[in-house]
Design a protein around this motif. Structure first.
Motif, short mmCIF file in Angstrom:
data_model
loop_
_atom_site.label_atom_id
_atom_site.label_comp_id
_atom_site.label_asym_id
_atom_site.label_seq_id
_atom_site.Cartn_x
_atom_site.Cartn_y
_atom_site.Cartn_z
N SER A 121 -4.39 1.80 1.66
CA SER A 121 -3.08 1.39 2.17
C SER A 121 -3.20 1.23 3.67
CB SER A 121 -2.01 2.43 1.81
OG SER A 121 -2.33 3.67 2.39
N GLU A 159 -5.43 -10.46 -0.88
CA GLU A 159 -4.04 -10.91 -1.03
C GLU A 159 -3.49 -10.53 -2.41
OE1 GLU A 159 -6.49 -12.73 0.14
OE2 GLU A 159 -5.89 -12.87 2.26
N TYR A 194 -4.74 -8.13 -4.28
CA TYR A 194 -4.69 -6.66 -4.33
C TYR A 194 -3.39 -6.13 -3.75
CZ TYR A 194 -5.19 -2.00 -2.40
OH TYR A 194 -4.95 -0.72 -2.04
N ARG A 195 -2.91 -6.80 -2.68
CA ARG A 195 -1.67 -6.35 -2.05
C ARG A 195 -0.51 -6.37 -3.06
NH1 ARG A 195 -2.63 -3.39 2.38
NH2 ARG A 195 -3.77 -4.52 4.00
N LYS A 196 -0.59 -7.27 -4.05
CA LYS A 196 0.50 -7.38 -5.03
C LYS A 196 0.52 -6.20 -5.99
CE LYS A 196 0.27 -12.44 -4.85
NZ LYS A 196 -0.04 -13.67 -5.62
N GLU A 248 -0.96 -3.17 -5.04
CA GLU A 248 -1.31 -2.00 -4.24
C GLU A 248 -0.39 -0.81 -4.52
OE1 GLU A 248 -1.95 -0.86 0.50
OE2 GLU A 248 -1.04 -2.77 -0.09
#
Length: 559
Positions: free
Chosen positions: A3, A55, A57-59, A61
């Motif tokens: 994070s 990008e 992965y951010r969804k 995370e």
């Protein structure tokens, strides 16, 4: 999971080197820089691992998925098919030693993206979201109802006050008029008595002067006779004056205010009371099915039409003196039946499911078709006026009027999108505000009726005696044509995408298999069908409503 503002490379971090990750390994659950990703692909043990962009992965995370056993703190590595539980290495010998269906979680998760459980979960989320949205719309509508009720009550209060004021003004003016009249009457009586007394006073004054003159200037004889005559007159006048004095009255004006007016001023403390009547609002929550098993689950997604049976619940004839031409029907969430009578009466007709007439509902024009949006709203089409109206299904007030460029006939809804058939090879797709989302081209110029399921739309071509099935994008999946269906009109679809279509001239109901490859005639003229035109399937109650052109209504349970 990592994070923060950047995602570090895991392997580099192991060597105390800080580098930004360019990819994320979903198996290892760590970031990879370009060098480490290349090395990751080379090693046999990680060669088939799935990597995604940072990008993407951010969804995911912040999606919290625990891979640790909550009882033993070990990694979850096994799955018991018998008990439908994920296990750690301690769970297996302690509680599942005798279970024959224990497999590795790697095997159990194979094809997890295509599992029925995932599909059910997605449907459950979508279904629950729809329920929440419907509840929000319901409560927003209820809030607007409160605003309307507040305005109506305020108007009633002001009108009542104006009415009371006007009535009090009239009563006050009448009382003042009575006061003036009574006062005038009393004063008139006083004036009449005063005039009499003034007359007596003048007469007595004159007699006094005459007596004094006689005393000074008359002879004894004249005085003697005069005294006797005047005395007789005085006696008469005294008697007259005594009668006047005896009849004299005093008047005192008083007022007696009406007891209700006194109470209004002294005892009535409130203009009225605002009461709130509470009743449980049974919001229709359609429970989505959630099945947690990942494998070994056999959920039926289709049903053979040979197994479909119809059981008659109720049949009745709409009784009307005027002309009746039924073009559309629907079952409301409260169980009542709503019918579109496409005549110049400009009315919808509401019946109970037992055949009792509830009411006639005035609408803006000649209605053609009806579909149910949610537990509080319906939508009605008016071909002659080229409009749709969204109505509150409780009081039938208009919530939205949508004008169209083209004529509109049949209508259906799925996921908040209205599908309106125009009869000219096109189907318009609108949102509930009336904004046009797209226009679908279809292979038919003679379509009047349409229905939808979660992923398909169906429409009838009356002139060509055919039924068409398309994706929600308008791509034709199959079409069905049979000589047994003459002039198909109304169409409905059940929970398994099996299609129910009424033949107007063939006077029958045909059920078509969901793939369009088979059909059966379920009802005929011998079952009472006479030029059937409208059909509606209630997916929650699993009931089928059929309406003939001339007003005969039949309600069936689908078993």
């Amino acid at each position: 999971m990592a994070s923060g503002t950047y995602v570090p490379c895991g392997p580099c971090g192991y060597d105390d080197v800080t580098k930004d990750a360019k990819r994320w390994c979903t198996n290892c659950e760590e970031g990879l820089c370009e060098d480490c990703e290349n090395a990751h692909r080379k090693y046999k043990i990680s060669r088939n691992h799935k990597t995604i962009s940072i990008e993407d992965y951010r969804k995911i995370e912040n999606v919290s998925i625990s891979q640790i056993c909550e009882h033993h703190g070990e990694n979850l590595e096994w799955f018991c098919k018998t008990h439908d539980e994920v296990l750690c290495m301690v769970c297996v010998p302690s509680k599942h030693k005798a279970c024959s269906g224990v497999i590795s979680i790697t095997v159990a998760s194979t094809n997890a993206r295509q599992s029925i459980a995932l599909s059910d979960l997605e449907q459950a989320i979508e279904g629950t979201l729809r329920n929440v949205k419907q509840c929000i719309m319901n409560r927003e509508s209820a809030s607007k109802d409160i605003d309307r009720q507040e305005l109506a009550i305020k108007t009633t209060i002001l009108e009542t006050r104006t009415k009371i004021n006007g009535h009090l003004d009239k009563m006050q003016e009448k009382l003042l008029c009575d006061l003036r009249s009574t006062s005038h009457t009393c004063k008139s009586k006083y004036s009449k008595l005063l005039r009499k007394l003034e007359s007596k006073k003048e007469m007595l004054t004159e007699l006094r002067e005459q007596t004094q003159h006689m005393k000074q200037f008359s002879s004894d004889k004249h005085m003697f006779l005069g005294t006797r005559q005047v005395n007789q007159r005085i006696v008469r006048e005294v008697r007259s004056i005594k009668r006047v004095f005896g009849a004299t009255k005093d008047y005192e004006l008083k007022v007696a205010i009406h007891s209700l007016i006194e109470k209004l001023a002294n005892e009535v403390k409130d203009f009225g009371q605002i009461n709130v009547s509470e009743c449980a609002r049974k919001l229709a929550f359609r429970d989505p099915k959630i099945d947690q098993a990942q494998i070994g689950i056999n959920v039926p997604t289709s049903r053979n039409i040979a197994d479909v049976k119809l059981q008659l619940i109720k049949t009745f004839q709409i009784q009307r003196n005027a002309e009746i031409v039924i073009s559309g029907c629907a079952t409301l969430p409260n169980g009542h039946i709503l019918i579109a009578n496409t005549t110049n009466e400009n009315q919808l007709i509401e019946y109970s499911d037992t055949g009792k007439h509830i009411r006639d509902i005035p609408v803006s024009g000649r209605p053609f078709d009806i579909t149910v949006i949610d537990s509080n709203r319906i939508v009605v089409t008016y071909p002659d006026m080229r409009i749709l109206e969204i109505l509150n299904s409780n009081n039938f007030n208009i919530e939205n009027k949508i004008s169209l460029q083209n004529i509109c006939f049949g209508i259906s809804i799925v996921d908040g999108r209205l599908y309106v058939i125009n009869g000219d090879s096109t189907i318009q797709v609108l949102d509930l505000s009336g904004r046009q989302l797209e226009t679908l081209k279809v292979e038919s110029n003679n379509s009047l009726y349409i229905t939808t399921s979660s992923d398909r739309l169906f429409f009838t071509d009356s002139a060509n005696s055919s039924v068409h099935c398309c994706s929600l994008k308008g791509e034709e999946l199959w079409h069905f044509k049979s000589e047994s269906i003459a002039y198909p009109y109304g169409v409905a679809v059940d929970n398994y995408n099996n299609v129910y279509v009424v033949g107007y001239f063939s006077r029958n109901l045909t059920i078509i298999q969901q793939d369009g490859k088979d059909s059966k005639t379920s009802l005929t003229k011998s079952d009472g069908l006479d030029r059937p035109r409208a059909v509606f399937y209630d997916k929650e109650k699993r009931t089928l409503l059929i309406c003939d052109y001339n007003g005969k209504v039949a309600l069936y349970t689908v078993v």
